[in-house]
Scaffold this motif. Sequence first.
Motif, PDB file in Angstrom:
ATOM      1  N   PHE A 328       0.833  -1.204   0.000  1.00 53.84           N
ATOM      2  CA  PHE A 328       0.000   0.000   0.000  1.00 53.84           C
ATOM      3  C   PHE A 328       0.866   1.252   0.000  1.00 53.84           C
ATOM      4  O   PHE A 328       0.557   2.237  -0.680  1.00 53.84           O
ATOM      5  N   ARG A 329       1.944   1.230   0.772  1.00 51.27           N
ATOM      6  CA  ARG A 329       2.854   2.382   0.781  1.00 51.27           C
ATOM      7  C   ARG A 329       3.463   2.601  -0.586  1.00 51.27           C
ATOM      8  O   ARG A 329       3.753   3.738  -0.979  1.00 51.27           O
ATOM      9  N   GLY A 330       3.636   1.515  -1.334  1.00 57.05           N
ATOM     10  CA  GLY A 330       4.191   1.640  -2.673  1.00 57.05           C
ATOM     11  C   GLY A 330       3.313   2.448  -3.606  1.00 57.05           C
ATOM     12  O   GLY A 330       3.794   3.065  -4.552  1.00 57.05           O
ATOM     13  N   LEU A 331       1.996   2.455  -3.337  1.00 59.13           N
ATOM     14  CA  LEU A 331       1.075   3.225  -4.161  1.00 59.13           C
ATOM     15  C   LEU A 331       1.223   4.725  -3.947  1.00 59.13           C
ATOM     16  O   LEU A 331       0.710   5.526  -4.733  1.00 59.13           O
ATOM     17  N   ALA A 333       4.443   6.105  -3.184  1.00 64.15           N
ATOM     18  CA  ALA A 333       5.886   6.255  -3.066  1.00 64.15           C
ATOM     19  C   ALA A 333       6.396   7.559  -3.671  1.00 64.15           C
ATOM     20  O   ALA A 333       7.435   8.060  -3.260  1.00 64.15           O
ATOM     21  N   THR A 334       5.724   8.096  -4.661  1.00 68.39           N
ATOM     22  CA  THR A 334       6.119   9.375  -5.253  1.00 68.39           C
ATOM     23  C   THR A 334       4.899  10.292  -5.296  1.00 68.39           C
ATOM     24  O   THR A 334       3.760   9.846  -5.156  1.00 68.39           O
ATOM     25  N   ARG A 335       5.150  11.569  -5.482  1.00 69.53           N
ATOM     26  CA  ARG A 335       4.051  12.531  -5.524  1.00 69.53           C
ATOM     27  C   ARG A 335       3.096  12.228  -6.680  1.00 69.53           C
ATOM     28  O   ARG A 335       1.874  12.286  -6.534  1.00 69.53           O
ATOM     29  N   LYS A 336       3.672  11.882  -7.844  1.00 73.64           N
ATOM     30  CA  LYS A 336       2.837  11.613  -9.007  1.00 73.64           C
ATOM     31  C   LYS A 336       2.014  10.349  -8.816  1.00 73.64           C
ATOM     32  O   LYS A 336       0.830  10.291  -9.179  1.00 73.64           O
ATOM     33  N   MET A 337       2.637   9.316  -8.220  1.00 73.83           N
ATOM     34  CA  MET A 337       1.911   8.078  -7.996  1.00 73.83           C
ATOM     35  C   MET A 337       0.842   8.266  -6.927  1.00 73.83           C
ATOM     36  O   MET A 337      -0.265   7.708  -7.034  1.00 73.83           O
ATOM     37  N   ALA A 338       1.139   9.050  -5.905  1.00 72.07           N
ATOM     38  CA  ALA A 338       0.152   9.314  -4.862  1.00 72.07           C
ATOM     39  C   ALA A 338      -1.054  10.061  -5.430  1.00 72.07           C
ATOM     40  O   ALA A 338      -2.205   9.755  -5.091  1.00 72.07           O
ATOM     41  N   LEU A 339      -0.788  11.037  -6.308  1.00 73.93           N
ATOM     42  CA  LEU A 339      -1.880  11.779  -6.928  1.00 73.93           C
ATOM     43  C   LEU A 339      -2.736  10.875  -7.801  1.00 73.93           C
ATOM     44  O   LEU A 339      -3.970  10.917  -7.745  1.00 73.93           O
ATOM     45  N   SER A 340      -2.074  10.034  -8.592  1.00 77.91           N
ATOM     46  CA  SER A 340      -2.809   9.132  -9.478  1.00 77.91           C
ATOM     47  C   SER A 340      -3.640   8.137  -8.675  1.00 77.91           C
ATOM     48  O   SER A 340      -4.817   7.905  -8.971  1.00 77.91           O
ATOM     49  N   THR A 341      -3.039   7.541  -7.645  1.00 75.49           N
ATOM     50  CA  THR A 341      -3.762   6.584  -6.811  1.00 75.49           C
ATOM     51  C   THR A 341      -4.968   7.230  -6.155  1.00 75.49           C
ATOM     52  O   THR A 341      -6.075   6.677  -6.139  1.00 75.49           O
ATOM     53  N   PHE A 346     -10.716   8.094  -5.695  1.00 75.67           N
ATOM     54  CA  PHE A 346     -11.788   9.078  -5.583  1.00 75.67           C
ATOM     55  C   PHE A 346     -12.825   8.872  -6.689  1.00 75.67           C
ATOM     56  O   PHE A 346     -14.030   9.028  -6.465  1.00 75.67           O
ATOM     57  N   SER A 347     -12.350   8.503  -7.877  1.00 74.55           N
ATOM     58  CA  SER A 347     -13.266   8.215  -8.977  1.00 74.55           C
ATOM     59  C   SER A 347     -14.174   7.038  -8.635  1.00 74.55           C
ATOM     60  O   SER A 347     -15.383   7.057  -8.907  1.00 74.55           O
ATOM     61  N   TRP A 348     -13.590   6.004  -8.031  1.00 75.50           N
ATOM     62  CA  TRP A 348     -14.395   4.853  -7.628  1.00 75.50           C
ATOM     63  C   TRP A 348     -15.371   5.214  -6.515  1.00 75.50           C
ATOM     64  O   TRP A 348     -16.492   4.683  -6.454  1.00 75.50           O
ATOM     65  N   LEU A 349     -14.950   6.112  -5.616  1.00 76.56           N
ATOM     66  CA  LEU A 349     -15.846   6.555  -4.558  1.00 76.56           C
ATOM     67  C   LEU A 349     -17.070   7.256  -5.140  1.00 76.56           C
ATOM     68  O   LEU A 349     -18.212   6.979  -4.747  1.00 76.56           O
ATOM     69  N   GLU A 462      -4.582  -0.910 -15.509  1.00 72.90           N
ATOM     70  CA  GLU A 462      -3.524  -0.516 -16.433  1.00 72.90           C
ATOM     71  C   GLU A 462      -2.648   0.598 -15.884  1.00 72.90           C
ATOM     72  O   GLU A 462      -1.463   0.670 -16.179  1.00 72.90           O
ATOM     73  N   VAL A 463      -3.210   1.482 -15.057  1.00 69.20           N
ATOM     74  CA  VAL A 463      -2.531   2.720 -14.727  1.00 69.20           C
ATOM     75  C   VAL A 463      -1.555   2.573 -13.557  1.00 69.20           C
ATOM     76  O   VAL A 463      -0.746   3.472 -13.317  1.00 69.20           O
TER      77      VAL A 463
END
Length: 469
Positions: A328-331, A333-341, A346-349, A462-463
């Motif tokens: 989960f922390r790996g999702l 790990a970077t600012r860009k990955m955190a934003l995407s995750t 949020f989209s699923w919510l 995919e993302v």
Amino acid sequence: MDVEQSVGTVANADTADKDKPKHQTPSLSSERSIGHGEQDLLGSQVDEVLAAKMTIVNDTIDEIGFTIHHWKLFCLNGFGYAVDSLILLIQSIVATQARKEFRPSYPTGLTIAVYTGMLVGAIFWGFSADIIGRRFAFNFSLLISSVFTVVAGASPSWTVLGLFVSLSAFGSGGNLVLDTTVFLEYLPSKNQWLLTLLAAWWGLGQLIAGLFAWAFIPRYSCSDETNCTSANNQGWRYIWYASGAFVFVLSVLRVVVVRLEETPKFLLTEGKDEQAVRVLNNIANRYNRPCSLTIERLRACGETAHRETTTAGMTQRLISPSEVAFHFRGLYATRKMALSTSLVWFSWLLIGLAYPLYNVFLPTYLASRGAAFGQPSEYITWRNYAINNTCGIFGPVLAGFMCRSGWFWGRRGTMIIGAIVTMIFFFCYTQVRTAAENLGFTCAISFCLNIYYGTLYAYTPEVDTNFDQ
């Protein structure tokens, strides 16, 4: 499913958009890198040897290309989509008549039950698939759903009905998380747009639910709860029986049409390189396609590290809370990955709020609107419901071709357009004044909502690691 195994799923994603470069066969030195550029996050999260082997397997899948085997998987995996939407909508269809018969003190219990079952099923089967393998979970979860769908029709009380609805959803919701994974792990990179098209089966499941309702509810239902018994209110039970039989046939077809072997990428994570080579060579030989994969190429990358423990002479997979937390922390790990995750979640919510509010309560709303327009007939209500669900089939079809052609920034643009157009139709729907407008706008909403929904289902697996775009 954990990051170590999701690399096999997402590493062959050409991208969430049209401009992702195609895999190139790596040299031995490059086989020990991720193969997608320096910005790919997986290099810091998983075994580099495993990532190198995944790259080779992805290239082999591209080399074999798209075959009849993939079309069979498209249908078999689509069954899971159809069943999930079928179970979801059936509980909303039968709720009104079942309430008249049982007179429960908590009338929304079935909705809570179905979503609880789907949530638990997705978590349980998602983690189980990483332990027992994709094949068993893929086949058995759908069989479980069929059994409890049939049994739900014989429920003697509202509480028991809620239990069986939840157990049925436990199987279908768990199966759904495997449909995209199994299909994507076999799919050539240039054909990944089919993952979006796969959601057309979701609309088909909705249509079947609507047709069953149209066939049974008007004929075999009591009119009011003052004299509503099991004897004169069999319609909702017939829907469960027919749906359960349908799901059972689909689960049998999964075993008969294609005897699904374990996915080669899962086998790699288990250290079973020979079996992974055999699976891909069998597909290539069956359809007379080239396949340059050999066990020597995989062994040249090194030994895959995978978690196991030996107990009483038996090898077992381990998934500890600390390891789950690590992934989960790996999702993030970077600012860009955190934003995407965060945006994906949020989209699923949001879709998790909007989709049930529209589809689950649509039968009730259609009935009330029909009465307001002078059409109180149950026959007309369920006919309109079936027509509405028919339109939902074609939303993912359009979305799939939009993703394939790269229109409007690929998958992200397709979701943006689907969401905006759906929002416009929702606002316009508040101004509906006639029965024809009511049917027309609900059909348009169903079509556009499934453009967004179908693309999001494909975009999510995919993302995960495509942050170099």
